[in-house]
Design an enzyme around this catalytic site. Structure first.
Site, PDB file in Angstrom:
ATOM      1  N   GLY A  48      45.287  39.508  39.433  1.00 37.56           N
ATOM      2  CA  GLY A  48      46.667  39.602  38.797  1.00 37.56           C
ATOM      3  C   GLY A  48      47.696  39.742  39.750  1.00 37.56           C
ATOM      4  N   GLU A 102      49.737  46.110  43.367  1.00 35.08           N
ATOM      5  CA  GLU A 102      49.012  45.778  41.891  1.00 35.08           C
ATOM      6  C   GLU A 102      50.191  45.137  41.070  1.00 35.08           C
ATOM      7  OE1 GLU A 102      46.655  45.291  40.182  1.00 35.08           O
ATOM      8  OE2 GLU A 102      45.620  47.092  39.795  1.00 35.08           O
ATOM      9  N   ASP A 103      49.591  43.981  40.106  1.00 34.52           N
ATOM     10  CA  ASP A 103      50.554  43.556  39.274  1.00 34.52           C
ATOM     11  C   ASP A 103      51.018  44.550  38.420  1.00 34.52           C
ATOM     12  OD1 ASP A 103      47.827  44.132  38.263  1.00 34.52           O
ATOM     13  OD2 ASP A 103      47.731  41.804  37.164  1.00 34.52           O
ATOM     14  N   ASP A 106      48.179  50.203  34.144  1.00 33.00           N
ATOM     15  CA  ASP A 106      48.116  50.494  32.954  1.00 33.00           C
ATOM     16  C   ASP A 106      47.652  51.791  32.424  1.00 33.00           C
ATOM     17  OD1 ASP A 106      48.145  49.651  30.124  1.00 33.00           O
ATOM     18  OD2 ASP A 106      46.312  48.657  30.251  1.00 33.00           O
ATOM     19  N   LYS A 134      53.077  50.947  32.913  1.00 33.77           N
ATOM     20  CA  LYS A 134      53.159  51.316  31.526  1.00 33.77           C
ATOM     21  C   LYS A 134      52.732  52.784  31.311  1.00 33.77           C
ATOM     22  CE  LYS A 134      51.145  46.855  29.514  1.00 33.77           C
ATOM     23  NZ  LYS A 134      49.923  46.424  28.945  1.00 33.77           N
ATOM     24  N   PHE A 155      51.319  44.322  25.569  1.00 33.60           N
ATOM     25  CA  PHE A 155      50.688  43.628  26.678  1.00 33.60           C
ATOM     26  C   PHE A 155      51.442  42.493  26.855  1.00 33.60           C
ATOM     27  CE2 PHE A 155      47.447  40.168  27.413  1.00 33.60           C
ATOM     28  CZ  PHE A 155      46.659  40.725  28.163  1.00 33.60           C
ATOM     29  N   VAL A 156      51.423  41.976  28.127  1.00 32.52           N
ATOM     30  CA  VAL A 156      52.275  41.098  28.735  1.00 32.52           C
ATOM     31  C   VAL A 156      51.349  39.956  29.539  1.00 32.52           C
ATOM     32  CG1 VAL A 156      54.394  42.361  29.045  1.00 32.52           C
ATOM     33  CG2 VAL A 156      52.672  42.490  30.710  1.00 32.52           C
ATOM     34  N   ASP A 162      47.213  37.637  33.133  1.00 33.10           N
ATOM     35  CA  ASP A 162      46.597  36.782  32.199  1.00 33.10           C
ATOM     36  C   ASP A 162      46.221  37.489  30.805  1.00 33.10           C
ATOM     37  OD1 ASP A 162      44.506  38.280  33.563  1.00 33.10           O
ATOM     38  OD2 ASP A 162      43.120  36.953  32.360  1.00 33.10           O
ATOM     39  N   ARG A 168      48.582  32.852  33.590  1.00 32.30           N
ATOM     40  CA  ARG A 168      48.892  33.500  34.969  1.00 32.30           C
ATOM     41  C   ARG A 168      50.108  32.529  35.764  1.00 32.30           C
ATOM     42  NH1 ARG A 168      45.122  37.179  36.466  1.00 32.30           N
ATOM     43  NH2 ARG A 168      42.996  36.687  35.636  1.00 32.30           N
TER      44      ARG A 168
HETATM   45  P1  IMP Z   1      44.362  49.964  34.517  1.00 27.41           P
HETATM   46  O1  IMP Z   1      43.010  50.106  35.231  1.00 27.41           O
HETATM   47  O2  IMP Z   1      44.056  50.038  33.079  1.00 27.41           O
HETATM   48  O3  IMP Z   1      45.340  50.508  35.057  1.00 27.41           O
HETATM   49  O4  IMP Z   1      44.490  48.303  34.311  1.00 27.41           O
HETATM   50  C1  IMP Z   1      44.744  47.639  35.548  1.00 27.41           C
HETATM   51  C2  IMP Z   1      44.597  46.189  35.199  1.00 27.41           C
HETATM   52  O5  IMP Z   1      44.506  45.633  34.084  1.00 27.41           O
HETATM   53  C3  IMP Z   1      45.842  45.353  35.885  1.00 27.41           C
HETATM   54  O6  IMP Z   1      45.603  45.273  37.321  1.00 27.41           O
HETATM   55  C4  IMP Z   1      45.946  43.962  35.208  1.00 27.41           C
HETATM   56  O7  IMP Z   1      45.002  43.122  35.638  1.00 27.41           O
HETATM   57  C5  IMP Z   1      45.310  44.623  33.767  1.00 27.41           C
HETATM   58  N1  IMP Z   1      46.322  44.738  32.881  1.00 27.41           N
HETATM   59  C6  IMP Z   1      46.950  45.645  32.379  1.00 27.41           C
HETATM   60  N2  IMP Z   1      47.902  45.485  31.302  1.00 27.41           N
HETATM   61  C7  IMP Z   1      47.841  44.293  31.447  1.00 27.41           C
HETATM   62  C8  IMP Z   1      48.899  43.224  30.366  1.00 27.41           C
HETATM   63  O8  IMP Z   1      49.623  43.951  29.748  1.00 27.41           O
HETATM   64  N3  IMP Z   1      48.435  42.090  30.751  1.00 27.41           N
HETATM   65  C9  IMP Z   1      47.598  41.502  31.517  1.00 27.41           C
HETATM   66  N4  IMP Z   1      46.846  42.209  32.348  1.00 27.41           N
HETATM   67  C10 IMP Z   1      47.119  43.805  31.990  1.00 27.41           C
HETATM   68 MG    MG Z   2      45.093  43.618  38.223  1.00 27.27          MG
END
Ligand code: IMP
Ligand code: MG
Length: 178
Positions: A48, A102-103, A106, A134, A155-156, A162, A168
Site C-alpha cells: 500500500g 505506512e499508507d 486502521d 482512522k 473504506f478508501v 486497493d 492502487r
Molecule cells: P491495520 O493493521 O488494521 O492498521 O491495517 C493496516 C493495513 O490495512 C493498511 O496498511 C492498508 O494496507 C490496509 N487498509 C486499512 N484501511 C484501508 C482502506 O480504507 N483502504 C484500503 N486499505 C486499507
Molecule cells: Mg499497507
C-alpha cells in the site's frame, strides 16, 4: 472528478492529488527538520505505501536510506486479523533512526505486531509516518508521529491503496459510497 467503480463498489472523490502532494511536502518538511544529521532509515510497508513512500522520499532533503518490507493483513474491505511478513527486512537496524512509512493505520494491528520485531534489533529510535489515520478504527494503542490526514472510518482506495487488488493506480483518494 466523479464517481468511479472498483469491483462491486462505488467510490466518490475524497482527497485530491494536489491536497495529497501538499500534505506529503509538509510531512517531509517536518522529517527534514527533525532528522537533520541523523541519516534515518525509512522502512516502507508494501504494497500500500509504495506511492506515498516514493513521493515522500523525493522531497526528503537530508541524507536518508529507504528499504521495503511486505506485510499484509487485509482481504477485501475487512482486516483478516492476521499479519503476514511476505518479504522480510534485509537491513540491520541496530543504532539506526527508523521511520516506518505506512499508507494508512486502521486498527493498528499491523504496526502493533510488527514494531516489537523491529525493536528487538535495538534501533536508536523508531517513529511512524502514515499518510492516513482512522482513529475510530483503532484497536491497538499506537502513537503515529507523522500523520497526513485523519479520516473517518470509511473504506478508501487510490494513491497506492486497493480494494481487493484494484484501485492502487488512481492518483487521488476516493472513499466508498455507502
Ligand atoms: P491495520 O493493521 O488494521 O492498521 O491495517 C493496516 C493495513 O490495512 C493498511 O496498511 C492498508 O494496507 C490496509 N487498509 C486499512 N484501511 C484501508 C482502506 O480504507 N483502504 C484500503 N486499505 C486499507
Ligand atoms: Mg499497507
Amino acid at each position: 472528478m466523479s464517481r468511479i467503480s472498483v469491483h462491486d463498489k462505488s467510490f466518490e472523490p475524497y482527497i485530491s492529488a494536489a491536497a495529497i502532494s501538499g500534505k506529503v511536502a509538509e510531512m517531509a518538511g517536518n522529517i527534514n527538520r527533525d532528522y537533520e544529521g541523523k541519516k534515518p532509515l525509512f522502512i516502507a510497508i508494501l504494497n500500500g505505501s509504495f506511492m506515498f513512500a516514493s513521493d515522500l522520499f523525493k522531497v526528503i532533503r537530508i541524507d536518508a536510506e529507504i528499504c521495503f518490507i511486505k506485510l499484509a493483513s487485509y482481504k477485501g474491505t475487512k482486516s483478516t486479523g492476521h499479519v503476514i511478513t511476505a518479504i522480510g527486512l534485509d537491513t540491520d537496524l541496530f543504532n539506526r533512526h527508523v521511520i516506518i512509512v505506512e499508507d494508512i493505520v486502521d486498527t493498528g494491528k499491523t504496526m502493533n505486531e510488527f514494531l516489537p520485531q523491529l525493536r528487538y534489533q535495538q534501533p536508536a529510535s523508531m517513529k511512524i509516518a502514515a499518510l492516513l489515520h482512522k482513529p475510530q478504527a483503532m484497536m491497538f494503542p499506537l502513537t503515529i508521529d507523522y500523520v497526513g490526514f485523519t479520516i473517518p472510518n470509511d473504506f478508501v482506495v487510490g494513491y497506492g491503496l486497493d480494494y481487493d487488488g484494484l484501485g492502487r493506480n488512481i492518483p487521488e483518494i476516493y472513499k466508498v459510497v455507502s
